[in-house]
Design an enzyme around this catalytic site. Structure first.
Site, PDB file in Angstrom:
ATOM      1  N   HIS A 128       0.850  -1.181   0.000  1.00  0.00           N
ATOM      2  CA  HIS A 128       0.000   0.000   0.000  1.00  0.00           C
ATOM      3  C   HIS A 128       0.890   1.237   0.000  1.00  0.00           C
ATOM      4  O   HIS A 128       1.806   1.337   0.807  1.00  0.00           O
ATOM      5  CB  HIS A 128      -0.895   0.023   1.238  1.00  0.00           C
ATOM      6  CG  HIS A 128      -1.973  -1.007   1.207  1.00  0.00           C
ATOM      7  ND1 HIS A 128      -3.076  -0.894   0.410  1.00  0.00           N
ATOM      8  CD2 HIS A 128      -2.093  -2.195   1.839  1.00  0.00           C
ATOM      9  CE1 HIS A 128      -3.851  -1.958   0.575  1.00  0.00           C
ATOM     10  NE2 HIS A 128      -3.276  -2.771   1.429  1.00  0.00           N
ATOM     11  N   CYS A 170      -0.765   1.894  -5.083  1.00  0.00           N
ATOM     12  CA  CYS A 170      -1.456   3.126  -5.454  1.00  0.00           C
ATOM     13  C   CYS A 170      -0.435   4.248  -5.664  1.00  0.00           C
ATOM     14  O   CYS A 170       0.559   4.312  -4.950  1.00  0.00           O
ATOM     15  CB  CYS A 170      -2.425   3.543  -4.344  1.00  0.00           C
ATOM     16  SG  CYS A 170      -3.772   2.399  -4.159  1.00  0.00           S
TER      17      CYS A 170
END
Lengths: 320, 614
Positions: A128, A170
């Site tokens: 992440h 991301c």
């Protein structure tokens, strides 16, 4: 035939996410692990870092397996896997120490990146992230600047020839924007401001099973053979926007060669240089001069007969 | 340059002489090492099957004189480690699940949940610091060899037990007097209860086998059929044994073990039937050509198992007042068929082993748990059950992490039925020290016949430093199992081998020292929920502090730095002042001070500007 100048191949594959709901990140990293291993990089030259155990997790209804899709076509975990850093060992400190070879002296070989100036390194990160950072185990972060500095240190220490940097997270492109060292080809699953999306959910495990970018990368790599003539530019186009939904980012300005002329096996395969010699080695000929007799191991002196015995397992209690 | 050339020629000569020396060693030792592979199946209570694999390499070689330069069957990678760190005895186990002694009897090899390692170092050392250094090096190296987290072992989680974990092999000092034998300077013990055991541990473990996992009994060990069990444990055990009956020389034994407990109900199909194919997903297609012995044993002591194939032989023995009977299959004879050897065993439904209630409970078993009073104080309780009619001498060993501070003075030992306090025969205690040493406690006590004895000790919950909490701190902290050792007078539910024997097939003519059957049970490990701070607290504190400072700073700054003056409130005066200032501006004169003070006396607007700046 293109002449590549590297002499060996290494891979650093990192999953930075802990907890069951991040199953997909482990599936991601194992997909790449499976591919590079299949294409010839030996386990001794793959550093695999996995922050949590999914295969033998009590929540996994299919123990000792990690699949890349809900149909269970491909067990990316396999029966022959060697994880070098696992669990709590996957930290920013260990990752940077690994890249820059600043490990404690007793570190075993399997946990060291023993590259040289002829090494082509594949670095794959998944986890992440956000704009300019990647989280490790939900408790710490590595910033893009730290990563760029680590790579520069590797370059100054002549620890690589070329690097192919892949990241599936991301805002992934923010991680390679700060790079300033030469010979790095970078690819990211999404641009700054974009999320990187997962592919599909597996109802049997209750969570997403793999991310889109890596899913398509694995589908592409499954077709690659060690002698394939495919080049890197076809790999850079592996996940078009209609598949990935996010825009795949590519950075080529640091890379000296044209990706269209670089075989994909320059990073995903392995070179094992074999040198054939036709002159037989004759080191056994000749006799030892007497003044060097001290080099011959002396006959073992007769040891005194010692008596051995099995040790009593019961405590001997003496009154103090 | 000349020096270099001489060096080179010396090196070449040295190399050639070593080569020739090697070839003689190799020919001399070619037949002194043997490899044996064995597996035993035993039905235990609750429709479970215990299978135990044992891959034994025996080598007539001495650890004291040989440098392990030439390895044939012994894994070279391990030999180098053993030689480098001067290891006399090494025991590693990687285990998932807890062995339930009460229902399953005693396993052949005990193992603690998680990763457990205990080592006896050789006598050539330069004291405690030298051994500590080697211990650190050994565990780090093994972590690379077996893909484990042994590198997390340091002084903060290793202990030197005094009574438990005596060498299982021979020791030359055993004869020289009790002093050398009783020392605990050379032993190190550590357990990592959190360790997860998965395929990545099995893979390197299998690579240490002479036939890898491609041939022989190891071909049955597929990760998918090992990690779906109730209990699985892989182990590697290295020790020295007597070469012959005289025992003036030693040989090396290296044993790789796998213990599995399958739940037949969970596997599906009939719960009273198991087969090799059902347990391992494959039949046995081959045998390891390097193995001297390659045997399958089925424990048929209860006479309640029907086998689909006639065994090659059946052996019985009377051990410690206990009748055991093994059906033996020689893999060399069966495994060469193309269909694959599959053994099917039916458990007769009348048998006691199917019923969870009617099992013969073992002579001694233990149970450990924690009791908590909120998140401040707690206690560790161990109950030792002696089902024998006579008292048993039991050693209890506890290794508690430094973050669980126990109070030695609260150690209580009492009989449960009548509350009688029991005086221990011996106690050893080393208080822990924050971040450097665990709490170590060893108690030797006599447990009266047919009784339950409870040991308890209290501890406090502590806070760690912020950075010391793992990423999943709310999961809790693992505390490894305690070890309870005793010598049992009878061999009921007992299948282990005596120290002088290494193969399962030798159990029938083995002799136990004065009928004492040593067990070393591992208790349950437990998770302790330490008080965990709210990790988002620093962020909250920063936000809150900034807000408070921002709100407070503006007014305070204004009050302390600005002067308040009375301004004339009459509209006339104001108008006059405005006109005067305008005129003054036109004529290039500076404005009178009164005009500036007008805006100063409006503090609200300046507060707002300060706040937004922050």
């Amino acid at each position: 035939m293109l002449q590549s100048r590297h002499t060996n191949n290494w891979a650093v594959l990192v999953d930075t996410s802990r907890f069951w709901f991040n199953y997909r990140h482990v599936a991601n990293v194992l997909s790449i692990y499976r591919s590079v291993k299949r294409l010839g990089i030996p386990d001794s030259q793959i550093i695999l870092m996995i922050a949590d155990d999914m295969a033998c997790n009590p929540r996994n209804p299919r123990p000792a397996t990690v699949f890349n899709n809900a149909d269970q076509q491909l067990n990316v975990y396999g029966d022959d896997v060697e994880v070098d850093y696992r669990g709590y060992e996957v930290t920013v400190e260990n990752f940077v120490r690994l890249l820059t070879s600043r490990l404690p002296p007793e570190t075993p070989r399997s946990k060291q990146l023993l590259t040289d100036e002829g090494s082509n390194i594949l670095i794959y990160l998944t986890g992440h992230g956000g704009d300019g950072f990647l989280k490790f185990q939900d408790s710490e972060e590595i910033t893009s600047q730290e990563l760029a500095d680590a790579l520069e240190q590797m370059w100054q220490k002549r620890k690589y020839h070329e690097i192919f940097f892949m990241i599936d997270t991301c805002q992934a492109a923010s991680m390679y924007e700060k790079f300033y060292s030469p010979n790095i080809l970078a690819m990211a699953s999404s641009l700054v401001g974009e999320d990187s999306l997962s592919h599909h959910i597996d109802p049997a495990i209750g969570v997403y099973i793999i991310d889109r970018y890596t899913f398509y990368a694995l589908r592409f790599l499954e077709k690659v053979q060690p002698d394939s003539a495919l080049n890197m530019s076809s790999f850079l186009a592996v996940c078009p926007k209609q598949d990935c939904i996010s825009t795949v980012g590519v950075r080529t300005d640091l890379f000296a060669r044209d990706p269209a002329k670089v075989p994909i096996t320059d990073f995903f395969g392995s070179i094992r240089p074999v040198e054939l010699t036709f002159v037989p080695e004759e080191i056994l000929q000749g006799t030892m001069p007497p003044e060097l007799n001290f080099l011959i191991p002396a006959e073992e002196p007769c040891r005194e007969k010692r008596k051995y015995s099995y040790v009593s397992q019961l405590p001997k209690i003496t009154k103090d | 340059m000349a020096m270099n050339d001489i060096g080179m020629s010396l090196l070449v000569l040295l190399f050639s002489s070593m080569l020739s020396a090697h070839s003689t060693i190799a020919s001399h030792r070619s037949q002194t090492d043997h490899f044996h592979e064995e597996v035993i199946f035993k039905s235990v209570a609750d429709a479970k099957v215990y299978s135990y694999f044992q891959f034994t390499t025996l080598w007539n070689n001495s650890f004291e004189t040989d440098r392990f330069d030439h390895c044939r069957l012994f894994p070279r990678s391990l030999a180098e480690i053993i030689h480098t760190f001067d290891v006399q005895e090494l025991h590693i186990s990687l285990t998932e699940g807890h062995w339930r002694h009460r229902y399953w009897g005693y396993p052949i090899i005990e193992a603690s949940p998680g990763a457990e390692i205990w080592v006896w170092f050789g006598k050539n050392n330069k004291g405690k610091d030298d051994i500590d250094r080697r211990w650190k090096g050994l565990t780090s190296t093994l972590s690379g060899l077996l893909c484990t987290s042994f590198n997390f072992i340091n002084s903060a989680n290793s202990v030197r037990p005094k009574f438990s974990f005596r060498p299982l092999g021979v020791d030359s000092s055993a004869e020289e007097g009790s002093e050398g034998n009783d020392d605990n300077e050379r032993v190190r013990y550590a357990v990592l209860p959190r360790e997860i055991v998965c395929t990545e541990n099995l893979t390197p473990w299998k690579k240490m086998l002479p036939c890898d996992s491609t041939k022989g009994l190891a071909s049955l060990l597929n990760a998918r059929f090992i990690h779906n069990t109730n209990y699985h444990s892989i182990g590697a055990h290295y020790r020295q044994m007597c070469l012959d009956a005289e025992c003036t020389d030693t040989k090396i034994e290296f044993k790789q073990t796998v213990s599995l407990v399958y739940d037949l109900v969970l596997l599906g199909g009939r719960a009273d039937e198991w087969s090799i194919r059902k347990l391992f997903g494959t039949g046995l297609f081959s045998y390891c050509p390097l193995a001297t012995t390659s045997n399958i044993y089925v424990d048929v002591s209860d006479n309640n198992i029907e086998l689909n194939k006639q065994p090659d032989s059946t052996h019985t023995a009377q051990i410690g007042g206990n009748h055991i009977k093994y059906a033996i299959y020689d893999v060399h004879r069966h495994a060469s068929s193309t269909a694959g050897f599959n053994l099917v065993a039916k458990i007769r439904s009348t048998s006691s082993s199917m019923s969870p209630m009617r099992h013969s409970s073992p002579l001694l078993h233990v149970n450990r748990y924690i009791r908590e009073y909120g998140k401040e104080n707690g206690g560790i309780v161990v109950k030792i059950y002696n089902n024998h009619r006579k008292p048993l001498v039991v050693t209890y060993f506890e290794n508690i992490p430094w973050f669980v501070p126990i109070y030695y003075h609260t150690l209580k030992i009492r009989r449960i039925d009548n509350g009688e306090e029991i005086k221990p025969l011996a106690k050893r205690y080393a208080p822990g020290s924050t971040r450097t040493r665990p709490y170590y406690l060893e108690v030797v006590l006599r447990v009266p016949g047919r009784s339950v004895v409870e040991l308890s000790v209290d501890f406090d919950y502590t806070f760690l430093k912020w950075q010391e909490y793992p990423p999943d701190a709310n999961h809790g902290f693992y505390v490894g199992s305690a070890v309870v050792s005793a010598a049992l007078p009878y061999a009921r539910n007992y299948r282990s081998l005596p120290a002088s024997v290494s193969l399962l097939q030798d159990i029938f003519n083995a002799t136990w020292p004065s009928n004492s059957f040593v067990v070393q049970m591992r208790t349950e490990s437990f998770i302790l929920g330490l008080p965990t701070p709210d990790f988002s607290m620093p962020y909250n504190v920063i936000c809150l502090a900034c807000t408070v400072v921002a709100l407070a700073f503006g007014p305070l700054h204004n009050i302390t730095t600005k002067r308040l003056r009375l301004a004339s409130h009459s509209a006339k005066g104001k108008w006059k002042a405005f006109v005067v200032s305008k005129i003054a501006k036109i004529f290039g004169r500076s404005a009178p001070n009164d005009a500036a003070s007008c805006s100063d006396s409006v503090p609200d607007s300046s507060v707002n500007t300060e706040a937004t700046k922050l």
